[in-house]
Design a protein around this motif. Structure first.
Motif, PDB file in Angstrom:
ATOM      1  N   GLN A 247      -9.910   3.703  -9.983  1.00 55.61           N
ATOM      2  CA  GLN A 247     -11.237   4.297 -10.185  1.00 55.61           C
ATOM      3  C   GLN A 247     -12.333   3.295 -10.547  1.00 55.61           C
ATOM      4  N   PRO A 248     -12.106   2.376 -11.512  1.00 58.95           N
ATOM      5  CA  PRO A 248     -13.190   1.439 -11.858  1.00 58.95           C
ATOM      6  C   PRO A 248     -13.662   0.609 -10.665  1.00 58.95           C
ATOM      7  N   LEU A 249     -12.730   0.140  -9.828  1.00 54.83           N
ATOM      8  CA  LEU A 249     -13.114  -0.619  -8.641  1.00 54.83           C
ATOM      9  C   LEU A 249     -13.919   0.254  -7.687  1.00 54.83           C
ATOM     10  N   TYR A 250     -13.473   1.489  -7.471  1.00 50.51           N
ATOM     11  CA  TYR A 250     -14.204   2.393  -6.573  1.00 50.51           C
ATOM     12  C   TYR A 250     -15.621   2.644  -7.084  1.00 50.51           C
ATOM     13  N   PHE A 534      -0.470  -2.947   0.347  1.00 54.43           N
ATOM     14  CA  PHE A 534      -0.744  -4.108  -0.497  1.00 54.43           C
ATOM     15  C   PHE A 534       0.519  -4.562  -1.234  1.00 54.43           C
ATOM     16  N   GLN A 535       1.381  -3.628  -1.601  1.00 53.14           N
ATOM     17  CA  GLN A 535       2.648  -4.010  -2.215  1.00 53.14           C
ATOM     18  C   GLN A 535       3.522  -4.772  -1.218  1.00 53.14           C
ATOM     19  N   ILE A 536       3.581  -4.280   0.021  1.00 56.08           N
ATOM     20  CA  ILE A 536       4.374  -4.965   1.054  1.00 56.08           C
ATOM     21  C   ILE A 536       3.765  -6.318   1.375  1.00 56.08           C
ATOM     22  N   HIS A 537       2.441  -6.367   1.510  1.00 56.92           N
ATOM     23  CA  HIS A 537       1.752  -7.640   1.779  1.00 56.92           C
ATOM     24  C   HIS A 537       2.031  -8.656   0.668  1.00 56.92           C
ATOM     25  N   ASN A 538       1.976  -8.201  -0.561  1.00 58.63           N
ATOM     26  CA  ASN A 538       2.234  -9.083  -1.697  1.00 58.63           C
ATOM     27  C   ASN A 538       3.649  -9.639  -1.652  1.00 58.63           C
ATOM     28  N   SER A 539       4.623  -8.789  -1.328  1.00 58.30           N
ATOM     29  CA  SER A 539       6.023  -9.233  -1.256  1.00 58.30           C
ATOM     30  C   SER A 539       6.225 -10.227  -0.126  1.00 58.30           C
ATOM     31  N   MET A 540       5.619  -9.990   1.021  1.00 53.88           N
ATOM     32  CA  MET A 540       5.751 -10.927   2.140  1.00 53.88           C
ATOM     33  C   MET A 540       5.092 -12.259   1.820  1.00 53.88           C
ATOM     34  N   CYS A 541       3.946 -12.202   1.147  1.00 55.81           N
ATOM     35  CA  CYS A 541       3.246 -13.434   0.802  1.00 55.81           C
ATOM     36  C   CYS A 541       4.038 -14.253  -0.205  1.00 55.81           C
ATOM     37  N   PHE A 542       4.691 -13.582  -1.148  1.00 50.13           N
ATOM     38  CA  PHE A 542       5.558 -14.281  -2.102  1.00 50.13           C
ATOM     39  C   PHE A 542       6.708 -14.960  -1.369  1.00 50.13           C
ATOM     40  N   ALA A 543       7.316 -14.217  -0.423  1.00 52.25           N
ATOM     41  CA  ALA A 543       8.430 -14.788   0.341  1.00 52.25           C
ATOM     42  C   ALA A 543       7.977 -15.975   1.182  1.00 52.25           C
ATOM     43  N   GLU A 590      10.248  -0.154  -8.756  1.00 47.89           N
ATOM     44  CA  GLU A 590      10.500   0.870  -7.749  1.00 47.89           C
ATOM     45  C   GLU A 590       9.389   1.909  -7.740  1.00 47.89           C
ATOM     46  N   ARG A 591       8.265   1.563  -8.327  1.00 45.73           N
ATOM     47  CA  ARG A 591       7.150   2.495  -8.470  1.00 45.73           C
ATOM     48  C   ARG A 591       6.036   2.194  -7.478  1.00 45.73           C
ATOM     49  N   ILE A 592       5.385   3.257  -7.017  1.00 44.59           N
ATOM     50  CA  ILE A 592       4.141   3.098  -6.269  1.00 44.59           C
ATOM     51  C   ILE A 592       3.087   2.611  -7.250  1.00 44.59           C
ATOM     52  N   SER A 593       2.387   1.551  -6.894  1.00 48.56           N
ATOM     53  CA  SER A 593       1.469   0.935  -7.851  1.00 48.56           C
ATOM     54  C   SER A 593       0.201   0.455  -7.156  1.00 48.56           C
ATOM     55  N   ALA A 594      -0.901   0.462  -7.888  1.00 46.99           N
ATOM     56  CA  ALA A 594      -2.181  -0.051  -7.391  1.00 46.99           C
ATOM     57  C   ALA A 594      -2.381  -1.519  -7.752  1.00 46.99           C
ATOM     58  N   ASP A 595      -1.415  -2.131  -8.442  1.00 45.35           N
ATOM     59  CA  ASP A 595      -1.608  -3.492  -8.958  1.00 45.35           C
ATOM     60  C   ASP A 595      -1.890  -4.502  -7.847  1.00 45.35           C
ATOM     61  N   ALA A 596      -1.122  -4.461  -6.755  1.00 45.03           N
ATOM     62  CA  ALA A 596      -1.308  -5.439  -5.685  1.00 45.03           C
ATOM     63  C   ALA A 596      -2.669  -5.257  -5.011  1.00 45.03           C
ATOM     64  N   MET A 597      -3.097  -4.023  -4.860  1.00 44.35           N
ATOM     65  CA  MET A 597      -4.408  -3.752  -4.271  1.00 44.35           C
ATOM     66  C   MET A 597      -5.519  -4.303  -5.164  1.00 44.35           C
ATOM     67  N   LEU A 598      -5.388  -4.118  -6.460  1.00 40.23           N
ATOM     68  CA  LEU A 598      -6.389  -4.649  -7.391  1.00 40.23           C
ATOM     69  C   LEU A 598      -6.381  -6.172  -7.390  1.00 40.23           C
ATOM     70  N   GLN A 599      -5.201  -6.750  -7.257  1.00 41.90           N
ATOM     71  CA  GLN A 599      -5.121  -8.216  -7.176  1.00 41.90           C
ATOM     72  C   GLN A 599      -5.847  -8.723  -5.935  1.00 41.90           C
ATOM     73  N   TYR A 600      -5.680  -8.031  -4.822  1.00 39.05           N
ATOM     74  CA  TYR A 600      -6.322  -8.413  -3.568  1.00 39.05           C
ATOM     75  C   TYR A 600      -7.844  -8.419  -3.707  1.00 39.05           C
ATOM     76  N   PHE A 601      -8.387  -7.389  -4.381  1.00 35.25           N
ATOM     77  CA  PHE A 601      -9.843  -7.244  -4.483  1.00 35.25           C
ATOM     78  C   PHE A 601     -10.424  -7.818  -5.774  1.00 35.25           C
ATOM     79  N   GLN A 602      -9.648  -8.533  -6.558  1.00 32.54           N
ATOM     80  CA  GLN A 602     -10.127  -9.040  -7.841  1.00 32.54           C
ATOM     81  C   GLN A 602     -11.391  -9.899  -7.720  1.00 32.54           C
TER      82      GLN A 602
END
Length: 658
Positions: A247-250, A534-543, A590-602
């Motif tokens: 919400q704050p980002l939106y 964004f979670q999948i993108h984050n995992s691939m980028c880490f790999a 194992e949770r759906i999370s907004a963290d990776a999306m927020l990291q992307y747009f930080q």
């Protein structure tokens, strides 16, 4: 005046604590209510599933072939054939359900058998009588037919004798490109007024029958049955928490965009601290704001990341775009496209017949034939779309050896989530520079902020819309069809800060302007996909060993990132999606999370906060006149506080606690 409702942090904490304490009690309650028989013979269950797998694959091939034939050659004859095959499939589904519910699947010892039978039994309307089963099937078909045949009148009065504007490409093009607010309001009104009222009564009957089917399957209503597909007692909690985080980002993005639209259209059209009229955001549903980038670009003097001219200069063709996409995947160590793909796919728009041009990926269920249908033009959007659709094909290829019921994404959001995650690497200045299509400096601060703004207009702006479509649908299934239209606009105002450009009443049915509503297509999966990408993108980028900000990550040529994808693809739906997510995140979550999306747009969030530091309101304030646009009775009765709930409260009252 009143502030737009906020999610109270203490209230959320209490809700989460209560739901967490009840999680064990909730888990299994719905399973216990599901329809089940008495047969516990494992051998008979295995034999049934083997026969089902063969027959379901055969019927899927027939239906897919008929749908493909109609989509690529839209004649009345081909449409009739498609409907015949779909009717046959509906009958088969009903018979399969009846056979599946003869088993007491909860007592069978094989977990894969239990999982397949449970999948067959749930989210099915086969429990209805033949008469009502056919009725709801035809209601949905009729609503889809109404939607597809809507034609509207142009704004220019001299041309109004020719009311032949279609959604694609006419309406979409006007909403994207026009900056005349009167024309935009006209097109918006024409579409909403013509699409909703003719199907309102049909939709009300559809709600009634869908609820009857859900209750016969052991659910409280059809909304609960829709949510059950995620098979997770904490699903509502995770959705609430993710939106609270986003919400704050939106609101920062919303506030910045409002200021730019105020400058473009003036205070008579856009109020300084108020919500935004739905017709000004470059999209018929105000779900994607990227088409107004010309009005809101942070640094307009810097070149945008649009490589269309460069593609044309280099002589790109649709075939070359598809070959480029295939090379992207083989560079990750994934599979090349099979010969049937190149032989049967429709990559260009034919000139000799009418076709359906919406880009789509097709699995013909025979483990051989996979295709893409796309009226490809040489431009950046279609290049991204080509990579996106080919991601679906990769998914199909890898889980093709699974049983029929497991040939799907781990949950309804995974397919789109994966395809969008790939797009994050493709639509990326770093990647486009690597493949010789973007020759500007990708390291400049201004270029990166411009790019992140464009991505936020696509992704961040979409989040509340993706959330509220099914929130509205759940509310209608639970509370009834009275005041459907005001309920729709209440949610749009609350989560998006969007209001209709003209007054609306209950004679309208504006939710139907979005095809997924009359077409009976769940929408929550798009919100899940948004977070997953964004979670999948984050995992691939880490790999891939990426170093730097997440939005600059490009997984091209990384075999390690490819292994992350192939491991995810192979599982299909054979394992619970939380297990797949845990595997994807290397056991971290194992949770759906907004963290990776927020990291992307930080980086953009920090920039937006600076831009909005002098704003008196970050978000929106609503006045009585704006609410009266869709609730005229407010002038006589004051604000209806009974409907002024946060999303968390809404989810609390719909969560499975009974």
């Amino acid at each position: 005046m009143k502030f737009a409702p906020q999610i109270d942090a203490q209230f959320v904490t209490v809700v989460v604590a209560v739901l967490g304490a009840l999680a064990e009690e909730v888990e299994g309650i719905t399973d216990a209510r599901l329809v089940q028989g008495t047969n516990v013979n494992l051998g008979e269950a295995l034999q049934f599933l083997r026969e089902f797998d063969i027959e379901a694959s055969r019927i899927c091939f027939r239906v897919s072939s008929a749908r493909w034939t109609y989509s690529t050659n839209m004649t009345d004859f081909n449409k009739r054939r498609m409907i015949e095959e779909q009717t046959l499939q509906a009958k088969f589904d009903k018979l399969s359900w009846k056979r599946a519910v003869s088993f007491d699947w909860t007592r069978l010892p094989d977990p894969m058998v239990r999982r397949q039978l449970k999948q067959l039994i749930t989210n099915s309307r086969a429990s209805l009588t033949d008469e009502k089963y056919n009725e709801i099937y035809h209601l949905i078909s009729e609503m889809k037919d109404i939607y597809s045949h809507i034609r509207i009148c142009p704004f220019n009065s001299a041309e109004r004798l020719y009311c032949d504007l279609e959604l694609e490409p006419d309406v979409t093009r006007i909403m994207s490109n026009s900056r005349n607010h009167l024309e935009l309001a006209h097109i918006w009104r024409e579409w909403h007024d013509k699409v909703g009222p003719p199907m309102k009564n049909k939709f009300m009957r559809y709600v009634q029958i869908a609820n009857q089917a859900a209750r016969m399957n052991g659910f409280l209503d059809a909304g609960e049955e829709m949510r059950y597909v995620y098979d997770d007692p904490e699903f509502e909690i995770e959705i609430s928490e993710s939106w609270k985080r986003l919400q704050p980002l939106y609101k920062e993005l919303f506030t910045y965009v409002r200021r730019k639209l105020l400058q473009a259209y003036g205070p008579n059209i856009v109020r300084q601290e108020g919500p935004l009229p739905a017709h000004l955001l470059g999209n018929l549903w105000a779900q994607d704001w990227s088409k107004i980038i010309d009005l809101v670009a942070p640094y307009p003097e810097y070149r945008s990341v649009d490589i269309t001219d460069e593609m044309l200069r280099q002589g790109f063709t649709p075939l070359r775009m598809f070959q480029m996409a295939e090379e992207f995947y083989t560079s990750l160590g994934l599979k090349p496209m099979p010969p049937e793909f190149w032989r049967f796919s429709m990559t260009d728009k034919p000139n000799d017949r009418k076709v359906q041009c919406t880009a789509s990926a097709w699995d013909f269920c025979n483990k051989i034939d996979y295709r893409i249908k796309q009226c490809t033009e040489v431009n950046m959007e279609d290049l991204i779309s080509t990579h996106h659709e080919m991601a679906h094909i990769q998914y199909y290829l890898y889980y093709s050896e699974q049983p029929y019921l497991f040939r799907d994404g781990a949950n309804p959001g995974f397919h789109e989530g994966v395809a969008n995650a790939i797009s994050l690497s493709v639509f990326n200045p770093v990647h486009l520079h690597r493949v010789g299509l973007f020759n500007e400096n990708t390291d400049t601060y201004e270029t990166n902020i411009n790019f992140l703004m464009l991505m936020a207009l696509r992704k961040v702006a979409f989040a509340p819309f993706a959330l509220l479509v099914d929130a509205w649908r759940y509310e209608i299934f639970q509370n009834g069809v009275q005041n459907m239209n005001s309920a729709w606009w209440e949610l749009r105002l609350r989560y998006q800060g969007i209001i209709p450009p003209i007054p609306r009443t209950e004679s309208h049915f504006d939710a139907a302007a979005k095809r997924h509503i009359p077409a009976d297509i769940p929408y929550m999966k798009y919100y899940i996909a948004l977070l997953l990408e964004f979670q999948i993108h984050n995992s691939m980028c880490f790999a891939a060993g990426h170093v730097g900000t997440l939005h600059t990550c490009d997984i091209y040529r990384s075999r390690e990132a490819g292994r992350v994808l192939s491991d995810l693809f192979k599982v299909g739906k054979a394992r619970h999606w939380k297990e797949v997510l845990k595997m994807l995140t290397r056991g971290q979550s194992e949770r759906i999370s907004a963290d990776a999306m927020l990291q992307y747009f930080q980086p953009l969030l920090l920039w937006l906060k600076v831009q909005n530091k002098n704003e008196s309101v970050v978000g929106w304030m609503t006045n009585l006149e704006e609410e009266a646009l869709f609730q005229p009775f407010l002038f006589g009765g004051g604000v209806n506080h009974a409907t002024d709930f946060s999303f968390v409260l809404f989810m609390l009252i719909t969560v499975k606690l009974m």
